[in-house]
Design a protein around this motif. Structure first.
Motif, PDB file in Angstrom:
ATOM      1  N   LEU A   1       0.848  -1.192   0.000  1.00 54.20           N
ATOM      2  CA  LEU A   1       0.000   0.000   0.000  1.00 54.20           C
ATOM      3  C   LEU A   1       0.884   1.242   0.000  1.00 54.20           C
ATOM      4  CD1 LEU A   1      -2.911   1.172   0.474  1.00 54.20           C
ATOM      5  CD2 LEU A   1      -2.461   0.964   2.911  1.00 54.20           C
ATOM      6  N   SER A   2       0.619   2.150  -0.941  1.00 52.33           N
ATOM      7  CA  SER A   2       1.257   3.462  -0.837  1.00 52.33           C
ATOM      8  C   SER A   2       0.148   4.486  -1.022  1.00 52.33           C
ATOM      9  CB  SER A   2       2.377   3.606  -1.866  1.00 52.33           C
ATOM     10  OG  SER A   2       1.831   3.468  -3.145  1.00 52.33           O
ATOM     11  N   LYS A   3       0.482   5.771  -1.003  1.00 52.28           N
ATOM     12  CA  LYS A   3      -0.563   6.800  -0.966  1.00 52.28           C
ATOM     13  C   LYS A   3      -1.647   6.574  -2.011  1.00 52.28           C
ATOM     14  CE  LYS A   3      -0.780  10.676   1.456  1.00 52.28           C
ATOM     15  NZ  LYS A   3       0.070  10.708   2.608  1.00 52.28           N
ATOM     16  N   ASP A   4      -1.224   6.307  -3.257  1.00 51.48           N
ATOM     17  CA  ASP A   4      -2.263   6.190  -4.277  1.00 51.48           C
ATOM     18  C   ASP A   4      -2.223   4.903  -5.092  1.00 51.48           C
ATOM     19  OD1 ASP A   4       0.067   6.859  -5.431  1.00 51.48           O
ATOM     20  OD2 ASP A   4      -0.526   8.926  -5.877  1.00 51.48           O
ATOM     21  N   THR A   5      -1.393   3.943  -4.680  1.00 51.15           N
ATOM     22  CA  THR A   5      -1.394   2.663  -5.428  1.00 51.15           C
ATOM     23  C   THR A   5      -1.403   1.452  -4.513  1.00 51.15           C
ATOM     24  OG1 THR A   5       0.898   3.319  -5.825  1.00 51.15           O
ATOM     25  CG2 THR A   5      -0.373   2.620  -7.758  1.00 51.15           C
ATOM     26  N   LEU A   6      -1.935   0.390  -5.083  1.00 51.30           N
ATOM     27  CA  LEU A   6      -1.873  -0.929  -4.456  1.00 51.30           C
ATOM     28  C   LEU A   6      -1.110  -1.811  -5.424  1.00 51.30           C
ATOM     29  CD1 LEU A   6      -5.323  -2.147  -3.098  1.00 51.30           C
ATOM     30  CD2 LEU A   6      -3.209  -1.733  -1.855  1.00 51.30           C
ATOM     31  N   THR A   7       0.023  -2.349  -4.975  1.00 47.39           N
ATOM     32  CA  THR A   7       0.836  -3.184  -5.864  1.00 47.39           C
ATOM     33  C   THR A   7       0.747  -4.638  -5.420  1.00 47.39           C
ATOM     34  OG1 THR A   7       2.341  -1.324  -6.077  1.00 47.39           O
ATOM     35  CG2 THR A   7       3.148  -3.447  -6.846  1.00 47.39           C
ATOM     36  N   LEU A   8       0.521  -5.522  -6.367  1.00 50.48           N
ATOM     37  CA  LEU A   8       0.392  -6.949  -6.042  1.00 50.48           C
ATOM     38  C   LEU A   8       1.768  -7.576  -5.871  1.00 50.48           C
ATOM     39  CD1 LEU A   8      -1.722  -9.255  -5.776  1.00 50.48           C
ATOM     40  CD2 LEU A   8      -1.290  -9.760  -8.179  1.00 50.48           C
ATOM     41  N   LEU A   9       2.055  -8.100  -4.666  1.00 50.43           N
ATOM     42  CA  LEU A   9       3.330  -8.786  -4.443  1.00 50.43           C
ATOM     43  C   LEU A   9       3.167 -10.302  -4.515  1.00 50.43           C
ATOM     44  CD1 LEU A   9       4.834  -6.696  -1.486  1.00 50.43           C
ATOM     45  CD2 LEU A   9       5.092  -6.349  -3.936  1.00 50.43           C
ATOM     46  N   ARG A  10       1.972 -10.787  -4.175  1.00 47.28           N
ATOM     47  CA  ARG A  10       1.700 -12.228  -4.289  1.00 47.28           C
ATOM     48  C   ARG A  10       0.201 -12.412  -4.509  1.00 47.28           C
ATOM     49  NH1 ARG A  10       2.738 -16.175   0.807  1.00 47.28           N
ATOM     50  NH2 ARG A  10       0.931 -15.048   1.624  1.00 47.28           N
TER      51      ARG A  10
ATOM     52  N   GLN B   1      11.822  -4.199 -13.113  1.00 46.47           N
ATOM     53  CA  GLN B   1      12.608  -5.380 -12.770  1.00 46.47           C
ATOM     54  C   GLN B   1      13.347  -5.157 -11.445  1.00 46.47           C
ATOM     55  OE1 GLN B   1      12.498  -8.228 -13.951  1.00 46.47           O
ATOM     56  NE2 GLN B   1      14.340  -9.266 -13.222  1.00 46.47           N
ATOM     57  N   ALA B   2      13.832  -3.926 -11.242  1.00 47.94           N
ATOM     58  CA  ALA B   2      14.560  -3.613 -10.006  1.00 47.94           C
ATOM     59  C   ALA B   2      13.647  -3.813  -8.804  1.00 47.94           C
ATOM     60  CB  ALA B   2      15.061  -2.170 -10.052  1.00 47.94           C
ATOM     61  N   ASP B   3      12.420  -3.339  -8.933  1.00 45.84           N
ATOM     62  CA  ASP B   3      11.443  -3.474  -7.860  1.00 45.84           C
ATOM     63  C   ASP B   3      11.160  -4.955  -7.600  1.00 45.84           C
ATOM     64  OD1 ASP B   3       9.769  -2.652  -5.900  1.00 45.84           O
ATOM     65  OD2 ASP B   3       8.211  -1.828  -7.203  1.00 45.84           O
ATOM     66  N   ARG B   4      11.060  -5.709  -8.710  1.00 50.81           N
ATOM     67  CA  ARG B   4      10.786  -7.139  -8.574  1.00 50.81           C
ATOM     68  C   ARG B   4      11.901  -7.840  -7.810  1.00 50.81           C
ATOM     69  NH1 ARG B   4       7.707  -7.203 -12.902  1.00 50.81           N
ATOM     70  NH2 ARG B   4       9.424  -6.879 -14.330  1.00 50.81           N
ATOM     71  N   LEU B   5      13.139  -7.464  -8.160  1.00 49.89           N
ATOM     72  CA  LEU B   5      14.269  -8.114  -7.500  1.00 49.89           C
ATOM     73  C   LEU B   5      14.333  -7.754  -6.029  1.00 49.89           C
ATOM     74  CD1 LEU B   5      17.011  -7.871 -10.275  1.00 49.89           C
ATOM     75  CD2 LEU B   5      15.873  -9.924  -9.407  1.00 49.89           C
ATOM     76  N   GLN B   6      13.874  -6.524  -5.713  1.00 47.88           N
ATOM     77  CA  GLN B   6      13.912  -6.091  -4.312  1.00 47.88           C
ATOM     78  C   GLN B   6      12.755  -6.653  -3.495  1.00 47.88           C
ATOM     79  OE1 GLN B   6      14.077  -1.886  -3.845  1.00 47.88           O
ATOM     80  NE2 GLN B   6      16.073  -1.762  -4.810  1.00 47.88           N
ATOM     81  N   SER B   7      11.765  -7.193  -4.168  1.00 49.68           N
ATOM     82  CA  SER B   7      10.598  -7.676  -3.443  1.00 49.68           C
ATOM     83  C   SER B   7      10.824  -9.070  -2.927  1.00 49.68           C
ATOM     84  CB  SER B   7       9.377  -7.689  -4.355  1.00 49.68           C
ATOM     85  OG  SER B   7       8.899  -6.409  -4.454  1.00 49.68           O
ATOM     86  N   PRO B   8      10.856  -9.203  -1.610  1.00 48.73           N
ATOM     87  CA  PRO B   8      11.133 -10.526  -1.072  1.00 48.73           C
ATOM     88  C   PRO B   8      10.007 -11.464  -1.456  1.00 48.73           C
ATOM     89  CG  PRO B   8      10.398  -9.047   0.655  1.00 48.73           C
ATOM     90  CD  PRO B   8      10.547  -8.228  -0.586  1.00 48.73           C
ATOM     91  N   GLY B   9      10.336 -12.713  -1.597  1.00 44.58           N
ATOM     92  CA  GLY B   9       9.289 -13.690  -1.897  1.00 44.58           C
ATOM     93  C   GLY B   9       9.131 -13.923  -3.381  1.00 44.58           C
ATOM     94  N   THR B  10       9.592 -12.987  -4.222  1.00 44.64           N
ATOM     95  CA  THR B  10       9.433 -13.200  -5.658  1.00 44.64           C
ATOM     96  C   THR B  10      10.646 -13.930  -6.236  1.00 44.64           C
ATOM     97  OG1 THR B  10      10.409 -11.061  -6.106  1.00 44.64           O
ATOM     98  CG2 THR B  10       8.016 -11.145  -6.033  1.00 44.64           C
ATOM     99  N   ARG B  11      11.733 -14.009  -5.449  1.00 51.11           N
ATOM    100  CA  ARG B  11      12.926 -14.611  -6.032  1.00 51.11           C
ATOM    101  C   ARG B  11      13.116 -16.074  -5.618  1.00 51.11           C
ATOM    102  NH1 ARG B  11      14.760 -10.399  -2.669  1.00 51.11           N
ATOM    103  NH2 ARG B  11      15.327 -11.193  -0.638  1.00 51.11           N
ATOM    104  N   TYR B  12      12.172 -16.613  -4.884  1.00 48.09           N
ATOM    105  CA  TYR B  12      12.307 -17.998  -4.467  1.00 48.09           C
ATOM    106  C   TYR B  12      11.365 -18.908  -5.222  1.00 48.09           C
ATOM    107  CZ  TYR B  12      14.661 -15.934  -0.485  1.00 48.09           C
ATOM    108  OH  TYR B  12      15.508 -15.237   0.309  1.00 48.09           O
TER     109      TYR B  12
END
Ligand code: TXA
Ligand code: MG
Length: 325
Positions: A180-189, A212-223
């Motif tokens: 959750l950020s001020k104006d967006t909801l981003t799907l992590l899983r 891609q940078a955001d994806r790499l920084q998002s835990p859980g997406t690299r396993y």
């Protein structure tokens, strides 16, 4: 040790958690291995028992929206309250920047925390009794499918861990994780709550990770998650399924397909696949030492983003990805 969720056992669990122990708890999604967020010893124990990589943060489970608000950075309080109000208790995990102090074992050093209020009486009673939220990843050994029964937990983690038995999990697949950020909801899983449900109830669009940078920084997406020992092969139609079956002559296989698929009546031993049955079917195949699981991804299955996410991850080759969870 599997115990019924009696008042007495919940009191014992609460004491154990207060003293820095861990307890496996039922939730509506999958079982969790819980420790008090105030206990470094308990948190360390989670990582030790699961053999979980320490760079993967934990979800903090609360028993009220107020408890979640007390951990959230002030600028996002209103948005969190609105989103939690629409879905809690329930399988939506909300990642927000946090306020105050939290163990880096929970946050993996990030400036955010993942919050969720589970829809399960036993979990909620325990958190209220402890008057502290519980950090809990899924209660499987790293690299195994998430557990949806108390027996799955005991099989993975052994007889020493205290397990409160809430019966089979109603949802059977993990929560949806959104940032959750001020104006967006981003799907992590993707998970039990779909993007369209979020939009219907809140008028908020759920977007994908943008870079891609955001994806790499998002835990859980690299396993590599959720995988059984058996090889998982996804097929798109009955023709391909039959070819794969022929090719597997002599190899013990399982066949899974959506409950409406015709082949369930045609192929002996094939079994219905839903989010509720996915992990127990993976585990069943391993218990029977089957070598391959053929999954028919018909329209019904393909339309379920969360189910397809878990299936695709389970079907990924091992190389290049670490096991997780
Ligand atoms: O349904 C569920 O969510 C279950 C039950 C027990 O609540 N829990 C669960 O936990 O699936 P776990 O640890 O297996 O998965 C948590 C996911 C991981 O992919 C982790 O990387 C992500 O949530 N996560 C946790 N904290 C995060 C954060 N601060 N930022 C981004 N992702 C986070
Ligand atoms: Mg997990």
């Amino acid at each position: 040790m599997i115990l019924p969720p009696t008042d007495e056992n919940i009191v014992t669990a609460s004491k154990l958690l207060k003293e820095g122990g861990v307890v496996a708890i039922p939730t509506e999604t999958v079982y969790g291995l819980a420790a008090s967020i105030k206990s470094e010893a308990g948190l360390r124990e989670i990582f030790r028992i699961k053999k979980r990589p320490s760079d993967n943060p934990l979800i903090v489970h609360v028993s009220s929206i107020e408890q979640a608000l007390s951990l959230c950075a002030r600028p996002l309080l209103k948005q969190l309250e609105q989103l939690a109000g629409a879905f809690w208790p329930g399988p939506l995990t909300i990642v927000v920047p946090y306020r105050g102090r939290l163990s880096s074992l929970i946050t993996a050093g990030l400036r955010t925390v993942a919050l969720r209020m589970p829809d399960h009486d036993t979990a909620l009673t325990l958190i209220s009794m402890l008057s502290s939220p519980l950090a809990a990843p899924s209660a499987n050994r790293s690299g195994r499918p998430s557990p949806t029964t108390a027996e799955h937990v005991e099989k993975d983690l052994g007889p020493q861990v205290m397990i409160l038995d809430g019966g089979p999990c109603r949802v059977g697949i993990e929560s949806t994780v959104v940032r959750l950020s001020k104006d967006t909801l981003t799907l992590l899983r993707p998970g039990a709550i779909s993007r369209s449900t979020v939009f219907e109830r809140t008028a908020m669009q759920v977007v994908d990770l943008q870079s891609q940078a955001d994806r790499l920084q998002s835990p859980g997406t690299r396993y590599r998650h959720y995988a059984p020992i058996a090889q998982v092969v996804l097929v798109v139609d009955i023709g391909e399924l039959n070819r794969q079956k022929e090719a597997a002559q002599g190899i013990p296989i399982a066949v899974l397909a959506s409950p409406t698929a015709q082949i369930l009546h045609q192929i002996e031993g094939s079994r219905p696949l839903t989010t509720q049955t996915l992990y127990s079917e993976f585990r069943r195949a391993d218990d029977l030492q089957l070598e391959r699981i053929l999954v028919l991804c018909d329209e019904t299955t393909a339309a379920d983003e969360a189910l397809m996410n878990r299936l695709s991850k389970a079907a990924e080759p091992l190389s290049g990805l670490d096991d997780e969870q």
